[in-house]
Design a protein around this motif. Sequence first.
Motif, mmCIF file in Angstrom:
data_model
loop_
_atom_site.group_PDB
_atom_site.id
_atom_site.type_symbol
_atom_site.label_atom_id
_atom_site.label_comp_id
_atom_site.label_asym_id
_atom_site.label_seq_id
_atom_site.Cartn_x
_atom_site.Cartn_y
_atom_site.Cartn_z
ATOM 1 N N ASN A 21 -48.287 67.805 112.640
ATOM 2 C CA ASN A 21 -48.317 68.034 111.198
ATOM 3 C C ASN A 21 -48.419 66.772 110.346
ATOM 4 O O ASN A 21 -48.827 66.866 109.186
ATOM 5 N N HIS A 22 -48.026 65.627 110.893
ATOM 6 C CA HIS A 22 -48.053 64.382 110.109
ATOM 7 C C HIS A 22 -49.099 63.404 110.645
ATOM 8 O O HIS A 22 -50.048 63.078 109.960
ATOM 9 N N HIS A 23 -48.906 62.909 111.843
ATOM 10 C CA HIS A 23 -49.819 61.918 112.428
ATOM 11 C C HIS A 23 -49.745 62.050 113.944
ATOM 12 O O HIS A 23 -48.649 62.120 114.509
ATOM 13 N N ARG A 24 -50.887 62.020 114.603
ATOM 14 C CA ARG A 24 -50.927 62.260 116.049
ATOM 15 C C ARG A 24 -50.176 61.213 116.864
ATOM 16 O O ARG A 24 -49.800 61.458 118.001
ATOM 17 N N ARG A 25 -49.944 60.012 116.286
ATOM 18 C CA ARG A 25 -49.198 58.970 117.005
ATOM 19 C C ARG A 25 -47.793 58.759 116.434
ATOM 20 O O ARG A 25 -47.139 57.760 116.731
ATOM 21 N N ALA A 26 -47.330 59.687 115.602
ATOM 22 C CA ALA A 26 -46.004 59.552 114.978
ATOM 23 C C ALA A 26 -44.923 59.401 116.044
ATOM 24 O O ALA A 26 -45.039 59.949 117.131
ATOM 25 N N VAL A 27 -43.898 58.657 115.690
ATOM 26 C CA VAL A 27 -42.763 58.362 116.575
ATOM 27 C C VAL A 27 -43.309 57.557 117.753
ATOM 28 O O VAL A 27 -43.690 58.095 118.776
ATOM 29 N N GLU A 28 -43.339 56.249 117.583
ATOM 30 C CA GLU A 28 -44.092 55.375 118.486
ATOM 31 C C GLU A 28 -43.353 54.883 119.719
ATOM 32 O O GLU A 28 -43.989 54.424 120.658
ATOM 33 N N THR A 29 -42.035 54.939 119.717
ATOM 34 C CA THR A 29 -41.305 54.299 120.822
ATOM 35 C C THR A 29 -40.280 55.243 121.447
ATOM 36 O O THR A 29 -39.820 56.194 120.803
ATOM 37 N N PRO A 30 -39.890 54.956 122.688
ATOM 38 C CA PRO A 30 -38.863 55.784 123.332
ATOM 39 C C PRO A 30 -37.547 55.785 122.567
ATOM 40 O O PRO A 30 -36.863 56.804 122.500
ATOM 41 N N TRP A 31 -37.162 54.656 121.967
ATOM 42 C CA TRP A 31 -35.880 54.604 121.253
ATOM 43 C C TRP A 31 -35.960 55.394 119.954
ATOM 44 O O TRP A 31 -34.951 55.935 119.519
ATOM 45 N N PHE A 55 -41.262 49.439 114.778
ATOM 46 C CA PHE A 55 -41.135 49.899 116.165
ATOM 47 C C PHE A 55 -39.688 50.093 116.621
ATOM 48 O O PHE A 55 -39.441 50.327 117.794
ATOM 49 N N GLY A 56 -38.743 50.019 115.679
ATOM 50 C CA GLY A 56 -37.342 50.130 116.054
ATOM 51 C C GLY A 56 -36.668 51.338 115.435
ATOM 52 O O GLY A 56 -37.304 52.338 115.090
ATOM 53 N N VAL A 57 -35.361 51.216 115.317
ATOM 54 C CA VAL A 57 -34.524 52.231 114.689
ATOM 55 C C VAL A 57 -33.733 51.544 113.578
ATOM 56 O O VAL A 57 -33.669 50.318 113.522
ATOM 57 N N PRO A 58 -33.114 52.308 112.683
ATOM 58 C CA PRO A 58 -32.402 51.688 111.556
ATOM 59 C C PRO A 58 -31.284 50.761 112.010
ATOM 60 O O PRO A 58 -30.605 51.033 112.999
ATOM 61 N N ARG A 59 -31.104 49.694 111.254
ATOM 62 C CA ARG A 59 -30.018 48.760 111.572
ATOM 63 C C ARG A 59 -28.650 49.380 111.277
ATOM 64 O O ARG A 59 -27.679 49.076 111.950
ATOM 65 N N ASP A 60 -28.574 50.234 110.250
ATOM 66 C CA ASP A 60 -27.315 50.888 109.880
ATOM 67 C C ASP A 60 -27.495 52.399 110.055
ATOM 68 O O ASP A 60 -28.043 53.078 109.187
ATOM 69 N N ARG A 61 -27.057 52.903 111.192
ATOM 70 C CA ARG A 61 -27.241 54.324 111.531
ATOM 71 C C ARG A 61 -26.624 55.248 110.488
ATOM 72 O O ARG A 61 -27.234 56.231 110.074
ATOM 73 N N HIS A 62 -25.406 54.964 110.058
ATOM 74 C CA HIS A 62 -24.706 55.843 109.125
ATOM 75 C C HIS A 62 -25.418 55.904 107.775
ATOM 76 O O HIS A 62 -25.566 56.998 107.207
ATOM 77 N N LEU A 63 -25.861 54.766 107.281
ATOM 78 C CA LEU A 63 -26.623 54.750 106.022
ATOM 79 C C LEU A 63 -27.913 55.549 106.176
ATOM 80 O O LEU A 63 -28.266 56.355 105.310
ATOM 81 N N ALA A 64 -28.617 55.355 107.277
ATOM 82 C CA ALA A 64 -29.878 56.064 107.496
ATOM 83 C C ALA A 64 -29.665 57.574 107.540
ATOM 84 O O ALA A 64 -30.419 58.331 106.915
ATOM 85 N N VAL A 65 -28.643 58.013 108.237
ATOM 86 C CA VAL A 65 -28.366 59.450 108.314
ATOM 87 C C VAL A 65 -28.079 59.997 106.920
ATOM 88 O O VAL A 65 -28.604 61.054 106.531
ATOM 89 N N ARG A 66 -27.247 59.290 106.144
ATOM 90 C CA ARG A 66 -26.944 59.746 104.770
ATOM 91 C C ARG A 66 -28.209 59.825 103.918
ATOM 92 O O ARG A 66 -28.417 60.804 103.199
ATOM 93 N N GLU A 67 -29.055 58.804 103.994
ATOM 94 C CA GLU A 67 -30.269 58.771 103.170
ATOM 95 C C GLU A 67 -31.268 59.856 103.591
ATOM 96 O O GLU A 67 -31.920 60.462 102.744
ATOM 97 N N ILE A 68 -31.401 60.093 104.882
ATOM 98 C CA ILE A 68 -32.328 61.126 105.366
ATOM 99 C C ILE A 68 -31.819 62.509 104.960
ATOM 100 O O ILE A 68 -32.600 63.356 104.509
ATOM 101 N N ARG A 69 -30.526 62.729 105.073
ATOM 102 C CA ARG A 69 -29.960 64.012 104.628
ATOM 103 C C ARG A 69 -30.143 64.203 103.125
ATOM 104 O O ARG A 69 -30.462 65.305 102.668
ATOM 105 N N ALA A 70 -29.944 63.140 102.356
ATOM 106 C CA ALA A 70 -30.123 63.230 100.897
ATOM 107 C C ALA A 70 -31.585 63.512 100.545
ATOM 108 O O ALA A 70 -31.866 64.297 99.630
ATOM 109 N N LEU A 71 -32.513 62.903 101.278
ATOM 110 C CA LEU A 71 -33.938 63.172 101.042
ATOM 111 C C LEU A 71 -34.236 64.638 101.328
ATOM 112 O O LEU A 71 -34.954 65.303 100.565
ATOM 113 N N HIS A 72 -33.678 65.158 102.406
ATOM 114 C CA HIS A 72 -33.885 66.563 102.744
ATOM 115 C C HIS A 72 -33.323 67.474 101.650
ATOM 116 O O HIS A 72 -33.975 68.454 101.254
ATOM 117 N N GLU A 73 -32.147 67.169 101.139
ATOM 118 C CA GLU A 73 -31.565 67.981 100.061
ATOM 119 C C GLU A 73 -32.453 67.956 98.816
ATOM 120 O O GLU A 73 -32.631 68.988 98.172
#
Length: 155
Positions: free
Chosen positions: A134-144, A72-90
Amino acid sequence: MTGEGEGAAPCSRLDGAIRLPDGSWVRGRGLRYPAPDGPRPAFGLYLGSGRLRRRHDAALSWPHSWIDWPDFGVPRDRHLAVREIRALHERARAGAPVEVACGGGVGRTGTVIACLAVLSGLDPSEAVDWTRANHHRRAVETPWQRRWIARFPTP
């Protein structure tokens, strides 16, 4: 379908994968459920606490990374998460069969899928609705989580 799209290389897409706006494919799922039949991922990005990692890491026999991301939260390390998500996209753009997963496959996984949609060219203001359709009707569960997507840095 071959998994080909504008700018995306051919791939053997995973069972249950969804097509991102740029034509690349990603599977989102919950680790608490059995893995779908079919080919294994070439790479996986997993989201959760140390406890979730200890419970599931041994069963993930393909290359993968973890992001420390509380339920229900966001990543503890924003910079690592951004790098990993971009790498997954690539990887997805290159045609690799990839997946993203958390415990239930809804909130954290949906948040990453929405970020992938943004990286695929979708406006951040549309990413949550697109992910829910496209994924799940309740995806992205919280305002943050919604706020995190809105502020996700694009290259």
